[in-house]
Each structure stands twice: as structure tokens, then as C-alpha cells.
Design an enzyme around this catalytic site. Structure first.
Site, PDB file in Angstrom:
ATOM      1  N   CYS A   1      50.083  38.410  37.076  1.00  0.00           N
ATOM      2  CA  CYS A   1      49.254  38.078  38.232  1.00  0.00           C
ATOM      3  C   CYS A   1      49.468  36.597  38.587  1.00  0.00           C
ATOM      4  CB  CYS A   1      47.787  38.360  37.900  1.00  0.00           C
ATOM      5  SG  CYS A   1      46.669  37.941  39.243  1.00  0.00           S
TER       6      CYS A   1
ATOM      7  N   CYS B   1      46.399  34.701  39.720  1.00  0.00           N
ATOM      8  CA  CYS B   1      45.464  34.388  38.623  1.00  0.00           C
ATOM      9  C   CYS B   1      45.952  33.192  37.802  1.00  0.00           C
ATOM     10  CB  CYS B   1      45.326  35.577  37.675  1.00  0.00           C
ATOM     11  SG  CYS B   1      45.018  37.138  38.506  1.00  0.00           S
ATOM     12  N   ASP B   2      47.253  33.162  37.507  1.00  0.00           N
ATOM     13  CA  ASP B   2      47.749  32.226  36.485  1.00  0.00           C
ATOM     14  C   ASP B   2      48.658  31.120  37.016  1.00  0.00           C
ATOM     15  OD1 ASP B   2      46.475  33.922  34.708  1.00  0.00           O
ATOM     16  OD2 ASP B   2      48.278  35.111  34.336  1.00  0.00           O
TER      17      ASP B   2
HETATM   18  C1  LIG Z   1      47.014  40.191  32.713  1.00  0.00           C
HETATM   19  C2  LIG Z   1      46.020  40.194  33.879  1.00  0.00           C
HETATM   20  C3  LIG Z   1      45.364  39.017  34.200  1.00  0.00           C
HETATM   21  C4  LIG Z   1      44.449  39.013  35.257  1.00  0.00           C
HETATM   22  N1  LIG Z   1      43.811  37.850  35.552  1.00  0.00           N
HETATM   23  C5  LIG Z   1      42.901  37.829  36.550  1.00  0.00           C
HETATM   24  C6  LIG Z   1      42.209  36.619  36.890  1.00  0.00           C
HETATM   25  O1  LIG Z   1      42.437  35.575  36.275  1.00  0.00           O
HETATM   26  N2  LIG Z   1      41.321  36.680  37.911  1.00  0.00           N
HETATM   27  C7  LIG Z   1      41.075  37.817  38.619  1.00  0.00           C
HETATM   28  O2  LIG Z   1      40.226  37.808  39.526  1.00  0.00           O
HETATM   29  N3  LIG Z   1      41.719  38.961  38.341  1.00  0.00           N
HETATM   30  C8  LIG Z   1      42.637  38.998  37.333  1.00  0.00           C
HETATM   31  N4  LIG Z   1      43.324  40.143  37.062  1.00  0.00           N
HETATM   32  C9  LIG Z   1      43.084  41.326  37.909  1.00  0.00           C
HETATM   33  C10 LIG Z   1      41.762  41.998  37.528  1.00  0.00           C
HETATM   34  O3  LIG Z   1      41.726  42.183  36.132  1.00  0.00           O
HETATM   35  C11 LIG Z   1      41.628  43.320  38.250  1.00  0.00           C
HETATM   36  O4  LIG Z   1      41.695  43.110  39.646  1.00  0.00           O
HETATM   37  C12 LIG Z   1      40.286  43.979  37.926  1.00  0.00           C
HETATM   38  O5  LIG Z   1      40.132  44.147  36.535  1.00  0.00           O
HETATM   39  C13 LIG Z   1      40.177  45.343  38.596  1.00  0.00           C
HETATM   40  O6  LIG Z   1      38.949  45.893  38.231  1.00  0.00           O
HETATM   41  P1  LIG Z   1      38.645  47.450  38.285  1.00  0.00           P
HETATM   42  O7  LIG Z   1      37.236  47.590  37.832  1.00  0.00           O
HETATM   43  O8  LIG Z   1      39.022  47.992  39.590  1.00  0.00           O
HETATM   44  O9  LIG Z   1      39.621  48.144  37.259  1.00  0.00           O
HETATM   45  P2  LIG Z   1      40.114  47.852  35.701  1.00  0.00           P
HETATM   46  O10 LIG Z   1      39.732  46.497  35.307  1.00  0.00           O
HETATM   47  O11 LIG Z   1      41.517  48.270  35.738  1.00  0.00           O
HETATM   48  O12 LIG Z   1      39.207  48.877  34.924  1.00  0.00           O
HETATM   49  C14 LIG Z   1      39.406  50.258  35.034  1.00  0.00           C
HETATM   50  C15 LIG Z   1      38.580  50.979  34.016  1.00  0.00           C
HETATM   51  O13 LIG Z   1      38.678  52.389  34.213  1.00  0.00           O
HETATM   52  C16 LIG Z   1      38.758  53.043  32.953  1.00  0.00           C
HETATM   53  N5  LIG Z   1      39.403  54.348  33.149  1.00  0.00           N
HETATM   54  C17 LIG Z   1      40.639  54.616  33.640  1.00  0.00           C
HETATM   55  N6  LIG Z   1      40.844  55.956  33.684  1.00  0.00           N
HETATM   56  C18 LIG Z   1      39.708  56.533  33.211  1.00  0.00           C
HETATM   57  C19 LIG Z   1      39.291  57.880  33.004  1.00  0.00           C
HETATM   58  N7  LIG Z   1      40.080  58.932  33.298  1.00  0.00           N
HETATM   59  N8  LIG Z   1      38.055  58.110  32.489  1.00  0.00           N
HETATM   60  C20 LIG Z   1      37.219  57.078  32.190  1.00  0.00           C
HETATM   61  N9  LIG Z   1      37.557  55.766  32.384  1.00  0.00           N
HETATM   62  C21 LIG Z   1      38.789  55.525  32.881  1.00  0.00           C
HETATM   63  C22 LIG Z   1      39.571  52.089  32.101  1.00  0.00           C
HETATM   64  O14 LIG Z   1      39.290  52.347  30.745  1.00  0.00           O
HETATM   65  C23 LIG Z   1      38.972  50.764  32.561  1.00  0.00           C
HETATM   66  O15 LIG Z   1      37.820  50.491  31.868  1.00  0.00           O
HETATM   67  C24 LIG Z   1      44.223  40.192  36.003  1.00  0.00           C
HETATM   68  C25 LIG Z   1      44.874  41.379  35.666  1.00  0.00           C
HETATM   69  C26 LIG Z   1      45.783  41.386  34.606  1.00  0.00           C
HETATM   70  C27 LIG Z   1      46.478  42.675  34.238  1.00  0.00           C
END
Ligand SMILES: Cc1cc2nc3c(=O)[nH]c(=O)nc-3n(C[C@H](O)[C@H](O)[C@H](O)COP(=O)(O)OP(=O)(O)OC[C@H]3O[C@@H](n4cnc5c(N)ncnc54)[C@H](O)[C@@H]3O)c2cc1C
Length: 358
Positions: free
Chosen positions: A178, A181-182
Site C-alpha cells: 500500500c 499507507c507507507d
Molecule cells: C499491509 C497493509 C497495510 C495497510 N496499511 C494501511 C494504512 O496504513 N492505512 C490505511 O488506512 N489502510 C491501510 N491498509 C488498507 C486497510 O487495511 C484496508 O483498507 C481495510 O482493512 C479494509 O477493511 P475491511 O473491513 O473492508 O476489510 P478487511 O480489513 O480486509 O477485513 C475483512 C474481514 O472479513 C473476514 N472474512 C473474510 N471472509 C469471511 C467469511 N467468509 N466469513 C467470515 N469472515 C470473513 C476476514 O477474516 C476479515 O476479518 C493496509 C492494508 C495492507 C494489506
């Protein structure tokens, strides 16, 4: 955790979108149930562990409300003791040390906040759904079924990594996925960085990184980009960007103290050729993200990119009335924690209106 015969709102996913939806739904007295996902080897492999993507990174610098401070004592008072063990010791800082918020701590705080307002949790996966009749049915990995009047899907997306052992070794120590982010981290300032990929995300990341890095190499396995023409021509005319065509990373070089220091690139047209070594302070992997929609089995309309389609502009409705979506699973554009959390709040409010009209 107690379950109801028919739940008002079932929320699938435990990232920022899921917990934000749970906080709003719980405060609206809808007693949501959150299906958090299961801690299994398969989920580890697929990159879909509970607590989502934020739990896989270190310090989050761009989430509003968490400037650097003495967070250790606060975390210990805010979180249930039994959950603090999941956080790395660095997340607390040394006594009195001023640190930024760790991704894993931020998401634990969001979970605790939802629980404080009465959200209930299930530490299993949803394996399939039936949205053809109401109330909806969610089949869970413990072979039970959750029946709910409305559903919020917040299952996020999984980063496609290169799959190299050296990539795993240097994650969060020069290897990232990302740039927004970094990219501003001091480790990349006025030093070369590498972006791997040939699509829009790779070129957007490359352009963004030119604000900080001395040079940005874009490594692509072919000699033609998948990216849109406008992004491709902008990148081609940027003096800080250099394309390395027909190359794939074979090893990321570095050491524990400095993190990434270089990368070896194999020639895809002649794999016998000696790999090309490039000096770099970081490797940004931009070869795609996979929205986590497999469990839906086609129950909802998707976009061309495979995200869940939002059917009403600026709202969280999906192709099935009563099923709402939040976070990265519906978002191929912004993919930031604060955006996911914001859309989780919207989804809870949309679900609340839907339930009120039932
Ligand atoms: C390495 C990295 C660094 C990042 N750094 C930043 C940062 O510094 N700042 C920032 O704003 N964003 C950052 N991001 C992006 C940010 O993490 C994401 O935009 C955010 O987490 C998305 O949130 P979400 O709730 O949509 O999904 P996710 O965080 O992807 O969560 C999805 C959830 O769904 C669950 N799930 C999936 N399938 C199922 C299923 N079938 N049944 C039950 N549960 C399920 C998973 O277990 C998980 O808990 C980063 C991402 C990465 C990969």
C-alpha cells in the site's frame, strides 16, 4: 455467545468496516451479531484471518484520531486483558515511550468498542448464503445456520503477494502492498524503490512514490501494460519512473537491521540469464487484490473487477434488498481503513432504515 432465532443484523467480517457497522448497529439497539472469521491455516494461506488487513501491518499513520502518544497504558485500560495477548509487545511501547497506533491495536479497539455496546461475535467463517428468501440464511463453518432479517457484508479483500520466502521475511520492513499507507515513511525518502505490477494500481503507486523516492522502478513481467493509456503515458513521461520490462522478482535482498536493500529480477524471456540486481529501499507489490466473495456463490451481482456491486449511488445497497455491503469488498478505488470504517457506518444506517420499513 447467545444467538437469536432470527437476528436483526448479521455482519460478516471483522475489519474496520465490520466493527464500525457493529458499533452503529449496536448503538441503534439492533443487537448485531458479527461473524468474525476463523483462525485457520486455510485463512492464513488465503490472507483472510480475523481482524482483517490492518492486523497484518505495523504502525498506522493516517487514521484520524491516533497521533503519536503514550498509548501503552491506554491500550491496557481500554482492552479486555484476555485480548491484549494478541498484540505484539511493540504495540504498547516501552514504558512511557511515545508511539503511533499499531494496526492490530487499532482494530482490537474497534472490536472492544462494538462489544461495549452489546455486539455479539462468532469466531467462524460464513461458508455459504441463501439470499433467495427472507429472512436470509448464513451457513457457518461450525455447521450451524444464522438466520437474519438483514446482512452487512464486510469481508474485505486479500492482497496478492508474490509468494517468495524473502517477501515474507521483509514484510513491514521494506516490503509493502500500500503505497498511500507507507510511501511517506522516512525509509524511502530520496532512495530508490521498486513497484511490481503493470496495472492501474501499480502505476498510481509508482507516481505517488515519486513524491518521496529518488527513483521508482516499475517491474513488469511482460512488455505491455494492463494499465489505462492515460496512466501509462503519464508514467512514461515521469523522469523519476523507469520501466523494467519482461522481469519478475526472484528474491528480495536485505538484512534484519536495514530491511530491504535490493531485489533480484529474472528475465521472463530467458530464465537462464543471470538475474538483474537492483538496489532498492523498498518493494511495493501491486499485482492485484482479491475481493473475498467466494462464499457468496453468485448470490449477489459483482462488478467487472469482482467487487460486490453497489446498486444505489452513494449508498450501501446490493442487488438483494436487505443485504448491504461495506469496505474493501466493494471498493476497488480507495482501499483505506478510514474509508472502510466510514462505509461500515453507512451500511448500518442503511440496514436500520430497511428494518424500520419492514
Ligand atoms: C499491509 C497493509 C497495510 C495497510 N496499511 C494501511 C494504512 O496504513 N492505512 C490505511 O488506512 N489502510 C491501510 N491498509 C488498507 C486497510 O487495511 C484496508 O483498507 C481495510 O482493512 C479494509 O477493511 P475491511 O473491513 O473492508 O476489510 P478487511 O480489513 O480486509 O477485513 C475483512 C474481514 O472479513 C473476514 N472474512 C473474510 N471472509 C469471511 C467469511 N467468509 N466469513 C467470515 N469472515 C470473513 C476476514 O477474516 C476479515 O476479518 C493496509 C492494508 C495492507 C494489506
Amino acid at each position: 455467545m447467545s444467538r437469536k432465532d432470527v437476528e436483526n443484523i448479521a455482519i460478516i467480517g471483522s475489519g474496520p468496516a465490520g466493527w464500525s457497522a457493529a458499533i452503529y448497529a449496536a448503538r441503534a439497539a439492533l443487537e448485531p451479531i458479527v461473524i468474525e472469521g476463523a483462525l485457520t491455516a486455510e485463512n492464513q494461506e488465503a490472507g483472510t484471518l480475523p481482524m482483517g488487513q490492518l492486523a497484518t501491518t505495523t504502525v498506522i499513520e493516517n487514521y484520524p484520531g491516533f497521533p503519536i502518544g503514550e498509548l501503552g497504558a491506554y491500550l491496557k485500560t481500554a482492552l479486555d486483558e484476555e485480548r491484549t495477548y494478541v498484540l505484539p509487545p511493540e504495540a504498547f511501547g516501552e514504558s512511557g515511550e511515545r508511539i503511533g497506533i499499531y494496526g492490530s491495536a487499532l482494530i482490537e479497539l474497534a472490536r472492544q468498542q462494538a462489544l461495549n455496546f452489546g455486539a455479539r461475535t462468532v469466531d467462524e467463517d460464513v461458508v455459504s448464503v441463501d439470499f433467495t428468501k427472507r429472512p436470509f440464511e448464513l451457513r457457518i463453518s461450525d455447521e450451524t445456520t444464522i438466520v437474519a432479517k438483514s446482512v452487512i457484508i464486510a469481508t474485505g479483500a486479500s492482497v496478492r503477494w508474490l509468494g517468495l520466502p524473502s517477501e515474507e521475511r521483509f514484510k513491514n520492513n521494506g516490503v509493502g502492498a500500500c503505497a498511500v499507507c507507507d510511501g511517506a515513511s522516512p525509509r524511502f525518502a530520496n532512495r530508490p524503490v521498486v513497484v511490481v505490477g503493470g496495472g492501474d494500481t501499480a502505476l498510481e503507486d509508482a507516481e505517488y512514490l515519486t513524491k518521496f523516492a529518488s527513483k521508482v522502478y516499475v517491474v513488469h513481467r511482460r512488455d505491455e501494460l494492463r494499465a489505462s493509456k492515460i496512466l501509462a503515458s503519464r508514467a512514461a513521461s515521469n523522469p523519476k519512473i523507469e520501466f523494467l520490462w519482461n522481469r519478475v522478482p526472484s528474491e528480495i535482498l536485505g538484512n534484519d537491521e536495514d530491511g530491504v536493500t535490493g531485489i533480484l529480477l529474472t528475465n521472463t524471456l530467458d530464465r537462464e540469464e543471470e538475474p538483474l540486481e537492483i538496489e532498492t529501499s523498498g518493494v511495493f507489490v501491486a499485482i492485484g487484490r482479491r475481493p473475498n466473495v467466494g462464499f457468496l456463490g453468485g448470490a449477489l451481482e459483482l462488478t467487472e473487477q469482482g467487487n460486490i456491486k453497489r446498486t444505489v449511488p452513494f449508498q450501501t445497497n446490493t442487488s438483494v434488498p436487505g443485504v448491504f455491503v461495506a469496505g474493501d469488498v466493494a471498493d476497488a478505488r480507495y482501499r483505506q481503513a478510514v474509508v472502510a470504517a466510514g462505509s461500515g457506518a453507512c451500511a448500518a444506517m442503511d440496514a436500520e432504515r430497511f428494518l424500520a420499513e419492514l
